[in-house]
Design a protein around this motif. Sequence first.
Motif, PDB file in Angstrom:
ATOM      1  N   ARG A  76     -39.110 -15.954 -21.191  1.00 17.53           N
ATOM      2  CA  ARG A  76     -39.321 -16.892 -20.083  1.00 17.53           C
ATOM      3  C   ARG A  76     -38.100 -16.928 -19.162  1.00 17.53           C
ATOM      4  N   ARG A  77     -36.929 -16.944 -19.754  1.00 16.58           N
ATOM      5  CA  ARG A  77     -35.691 -16.968 -18.958  1.00 16.58           C
ATOM      6  C   ARG A  77     -35.585 -15.710 -18.097  1.00 16.58           C
ATOM      7  N   ALA A  78     -35.883 -14.565 -18.692  1.00 16.36           N
ATOM      8  CA  ALA A  78     -35.846 -13.317 -17.937  1.00 16.36           C
ATOM      9  C   ALA A  78     -36.855 -13.339 -16.799  1.00 16.36           C
ATOM     10  N   ALA A  79     -38.042 -13.848 -17.087  1.00 20.27           N
ATOM     11  CA  ALA A  79     -39.103 -13.884 -16.077  1.00 20.27           C
ATOM     12  C   ALA A  79     -38.723 -14.770 -14.897  1.00 20.27           C
ATOM     13  N   LEU A  80     -38.150 -15.920 -15.179  1.00 23.60           N
ATOM     14  CA  LEU A  80     -37.905 -16.909 -14.127  1.00 23.60           C
ATOM     15  C   LEU A  80     -36.549 -16.772 -13.462  1.00 23.60           C
ATOM     16  N   LYS A  81     -35.566 -16.163 -14.158  1.00 21.65           N
ATOM     17  CA  LYS A  81     -34.209 -16.143 -13.626  1.00 21.65           C
ATOM     18  C   LYS A  81     -33.603 -14.748 -13.499  1.00 21.65           C
ATOM     19  N   GLY A  82     -34.244 -13.736 -14.067  1.00 24.22           N
ATOM     20  CA  GLY A  82     -33.609 -12.430 -14.149  1.00 24.22           C
ATOM     21  C   GLY A  82     -34.019 -11.444 -13.073  1.00 24.22           C
TER      22      GLY A  82
END
Length: 305
Positions: free
Chosen positions: A194-200
């Motif tokens: 999720r972090r990669a999807a939204l911030k990466g």
Amino acid sequence: MVVYGMQLPVQSQSALYAESWEAAAGPADLLAVARAAEAHGFDYVASCDHVAIPRRLAGAMSTVWYDPVATLSYLAAATERVRLLSHVAVVGLRHPLVTAKAYATLDHLSGGRLVLGVGAGHVREEFEAVGADFSGRGGVLDETIDALRAALGPEEFPEHSGERFSFRDLGQRPRPAQQRVPVWVGGSSPAAVRRAALKGDGWLPQGDPRDRLAEQIARLRRLREEAGIEAPITVGAITEALYVGEPGWDTGRRTLSGKPQALAESLRAYGEMGVHQIQVRFRSRSRTELTDQMGAFAAEVAPHL
């Protein structure tokens, strides 16, 4: 087209992946491998990040973990093209301004070759030793990425105001050579994806097996679509251990070996499931065997990916 990069040997020597020859290796070997990576068209070389390993984990992880900024800066001076990836920087161990100062300088010195890979970390004692928040490290990483976006941007006096970190009217030069330093988020847990999807700008899986990777990529893309994020994201994968040709020695049952065309056919499956860059690792008994494998891969396998 799928590009290929590699985690450097020597600089981290976990028992999970270090080869026996690395124990007696040093800076000259590290330098030779980085130069070989550049000569053979590798997209990046990568270095890990741990500050200190507790005694209870030293047998499995070893205590050999070179500092990524120092290591990549050393290699930047000896190379011209290959990108320099932190895989991954445990940025929760440091204040974002400290991280930004180090990596902005690295990007400046290397002419804009930094890829900042970040991850949450997993060693409790390491966090406690430096006074960092281990139990809340996921939230710390989320905000740290936001703070680093500001601190690694073009502004001499970056600004960030968040729950944990706040800064303004504090200048940092030199600025990165890149207008936007790519941030690749590491990890394969639901929170990490999720972090990669939204911030990466990219995702670095933690060695997901092939039968699980396609599902993870689909979730990554679905989360970005639901959030209305249209910018492209670089999807990565760590391949099985490789050996180009017939090894003639026991490389382990999980190693892909054989003729170059067969290896290429197997590795093409990554591109077919939406992977943009593969991180390759070669079984080897010496530095020379490793660099020979790198050359064979570049000449005989990579053109067929």
